[in-house]
Design an enzyme around this catalytic site. Structure first.
Site, mmCIF file in Angstrom:
data_model
loop_
_atom_site.group_PDB
_atom_site.id
_atom_site.type_symbol
_atom_site.label_atom_id
_atom_site.label_comp_id
_atom_site.label_asym_id
_atom_site.label_seq_id
_atom_site.Cartn_x
_atom_site.Cartn_y
_atom_site.Cartn_z
ATOM 1 N N LYS A 5 -3.547 21.483 -9.582
ATOM 2 C CA LYS A 5 -3.220 22.695 -10.234
ATOM 3 C C LYS A 5 -2.293 21.877 -11.501
ATOM 4 O O LYS A 5 -1.518 21.293 -11.339
ATOM 5 C CB LYS A 5 -2.359 23.593 -9.512
ATOM 6 C CG LYS A 5 -3.122 24.407 -8.602
ATOM 7 C CD LYS A 5 -2.167 25.447 -8.032
ATOM 8 C CE LYS A 5 -2.889 26.195 -6.777
ATOM 9 N NZ LYS A 5 -2.092 26.898 -6.124
ATOM 10 N N ASP B 167 -11.094 10.855 -4.961
ATOM 11 C CA ASP B 167 -12.414 11.735 -4.850
ATOM 12 C C ASP B 167 -12.340 13.009 -5.564
ATOM 13 O O ASP B 167 -13.198 13.867 -5.492
ATOM 14 C CB ASP B 167 -12.806 12.031 -3.319
ATOM 15 C CG ASP B 167 -11.747 13.023 -2.933
ATOM 16 O OD1 ASP B 167 -10.466 12.755 -3.053
ATOM 17 O OD2 ASP B 167 -12.336 13.592 -1.890
ATOM 18 N N THR C 116 -10.952 4.862 4.008
ATOM 19 C CA THR C 116 -9.742 5.292 4.762
ATOM 20 C C THR C 116 -9.978 6.591 5.344
ATOM 21 O O THR C 116 -11.203 6.944 5.185
ATOM 22 C CB THR C 116 -8.804 5.603 3.767
ATOM 23 O OG1 THR C 116 -9.175 6.870 2.759
ATOM 24 C CG2 THR C 116 -8.319 4.429 2.546
ATOM 25 N N GLU D 9 0.922 -1.167 -0.021
ATOM 26 C CA GLU D 9 0.006 0.102 0.057
ATOM 27 C C GLU D 9 0.802 1.278 -0.043
ATOM 28 O O GLU D 9 1.692 1.412 1.047
ATOM 29 C CB GLU D 9 -0.927 -0.063 1.337
ATOM 30 C CG GLU D 9 -1.782 1.174 1.088
ATOM 31 C CD GLU D 9 -3.020 1.327 2.100
ATOM 32 O OE1 GLU D 9 -3.541 0.140 2.747
ATOM 33 O OE2 GLU D 9 -3.369 2.421 2.316
ATOM 34 N N ASP E 190 -2.375 12.111 -3.276
ATOM 35 C CA ASP E 190 -2.615 13.611 -3.454
ATOM 36 C C ASP E 190 -3.064 13.957 -4.563
ATOM 37 O O ASP E 190 -2.186 13.638 -5.391
ATOM 38 C CB ASP E 190 -1.235 14.316 -2.639
ATOM 39 C CG ASP E 190 -0.833 13.974 -1.524
ATOM 40 O OD1 ASP E 190 -1.717 14.101 -0.550
ATOM 41 O OD2 ASP E 190 0.234 13.543 -1.157
HETATM 42 C C1 LIG Z 1 -4.408 12.264 0.553
HETATM 43 S S1 LIG Z 1 -3.368 11.390 1.526
HETATM 44 C C2 LIG Z 1 -4.377 9.921 1.670
HETATM 45 C C3 LIG Z 1 -3.990 8.928 2.682
HETATM 46 C C4 LIG Z 1 -4.733 7.651 2.596
HETATM 47 N N1 LIG Z 1 -4.460 6.734 1.636
HETATM 48 C C5 LIG Z 1 -5.967 7.514 2.948
HETATM 49 O O1 LIG Z 1 -6.834 7.369 2.043
HETATM 50 O O2 LIG Z 1 -6.533 7.850 4.222
HETATM 51 C C6 LIG Z 1 -2.097 10.905 0.362
HETATM 52 C C7 LIG Z 1 -0.914 10.187 1.359
HETATM 53 O O3 LIG Z 1 0.035 9.648 0.163
HETATM 54 C C8 LIG Z 1 1.261 9.996 0.960
HETATM 55 N N2 LIG Z 1 2.389 10.235 -0.146
HETATM 56 C C9 LIG Z 1 2.488 11.084 -0.817
HETATM 57 N N3 LIG Z 1 3.591 10.850 -1.863
HETATM 58 C C10 LIG Z 1 4.021 9.797 -1.451
HETATM 59 C C11 LIG Z 1 5.056 8.659 -1.975
HETATM 60 N N4 LIG Z 1 5.746 9.201 -2.948
HETATM 61 N N5 LIG Z 1 5.309 7.559 -1.270
HETATM 62 C C12 LIG Z 1 4.298 7.308 -0.392
HETATM 63 N N6 LIG Z 1 3.343 7.946 0.005
HETATM 64 C C13 LIG Z 1 3.082 9.069 -0.423
HETATM 65 C C14 LIG Z 1 1.003 11.114 1.719
HETATM 66 O O4 LIG Z 1 2.087 11.439 2.864
HETATM 67 C C15 LIG Z 1 -0.108 11.010 2.297
HETATM 68 O O5 LIG Z 1 -0.219 10.600 3.376
#
Ligand SMILES: C[S@@+](CC[C@H](N)C(=O)[O-])C[C@H]1O[C@@H](n2cnc3c(N)ncnc32)[C@H](O)[C@@H]1O
Length: 227
Positions: free
Chosen positions: A137, A169, A207, A59, A133
């Site tokens: 933009k 989303d 999540t 994951e 994420d």
């Molecule tokens: C919008 S959050 C969603 C977190 C989780 N999947 C949820 O649905 O609750 C996106 C997550 O991806 C992580 N993330 C971003 N770039 C990443 C990368 N290159 N490798 C691992 N995690 C990453 C961020 O730190 C963040 O916790």
């Protein structure tokens, strides 16, 4: 090409100050579960990591780890690897792991691409990228995790028939995912009708991010199969 070193990671590493209990978990439990990436060109020894040969699921960006730990609890015979650089999320995940007593989770606390560069080819039986994420933009689109290079690498790491699950989303990320992942030649989109991606599969718990649903849009649940 994705390289094993020199990745640029966008987003936060730390949030608000950790509680003493969270600091304690980072000091005591994390070292037992932490994955150290070997120096190139060596690959991770997954059988050694999990104390025996088993299916391995990955994951990426597990946030606070509810989904990761839920899957680990439901699939005790599978080895779950979670990658998440946000240390507050890692601390929350450790608390879930400790509370539920699962023993089949290992964690990587940096950019998932560094870990992926060290995984053996055809080693993954399932991969999850849930609510990455969105970087809405246009000038930030290159920061999105779902990119051709990342998908090429995932395709290399996944076994034939392995499932890739993606969720978003964000209305601008959906067409992006369709353009990049669903039409990627190595993957087959497992959808015949809209309900196949609009409805949550039973073995796919919400999540934390999804529950907060700050953007207020309905999520989509995409399932792809490695050809
Ligand atoms: C919008 S959050 C969603 C977190 C989780 N999947 C949820 O649905 O609750 C996106 C997550 O991806 C992580 N993330 C971003 N770039 C990443 C990368 N290159 N490798 C691992 N995690 C990453 C961020 O730190 C963040 O916790």
């Amino acid at each position: 090409m994705i390289e094993g070193r020199g990745r640029t990671l966008y987003g936060r590493r730390r949030g608000k100050k950790l509680r003493a209990g969270q600091e304690a978990l980072l000091d005591t439990l994390l070292p037992k579960l932490l994955i150290e990436v070997p120096s190139e060109p060596q690959k991770l020894d997954l059988a050694a990591l999990f104390g025996g040969t088993r299916e391995v699921w990955l994951e990426v960006g597990f946030g606070a780890g509810e989904h990761l730990v839920w899957q680990a609890e439901q699939h005790a015979d599978v080895g779950l690897i979670g990658a998440e650089p946000f240390i507050n999320g890692v601390a929350k995940c450790l608390a879930h792991i400790e509370r539920l007593g699962v023993t089949n989770v290992r964690l990587f606390t940096d950019d998932a691409r560094l870990l992926m560069a060290a995984l053996p080819d055809r080693s993954l039986s399932r991969a999850f990228v849930l609510f990455p994420d969105p970087w809405p933009k246009t000038r930030h689109h290159k920061r999105r995790f779902v990119q051709r290079a990342t998908l090429d690498l995932l395709a290399r790491l996944m076994k034939p028939g392995a499932e890739l699950r993606l969720a978003t989303d964000d209305p601008s990320y959906l067409p992006w995912v369709v353009e990049h992942a669903c039409v990627h030649p190595a993957f087959e989109w497992l959808a015949d009708r809209p309900s196949d991606w609009r409805n949550r599969p039973a073995d796919w718990p919400p999540t934390r991010y999804e529950q907060k649903m700050l953007a207020g849009h309905k999520p989509v649940f995409l399932r792809l199969r490695r050809r």
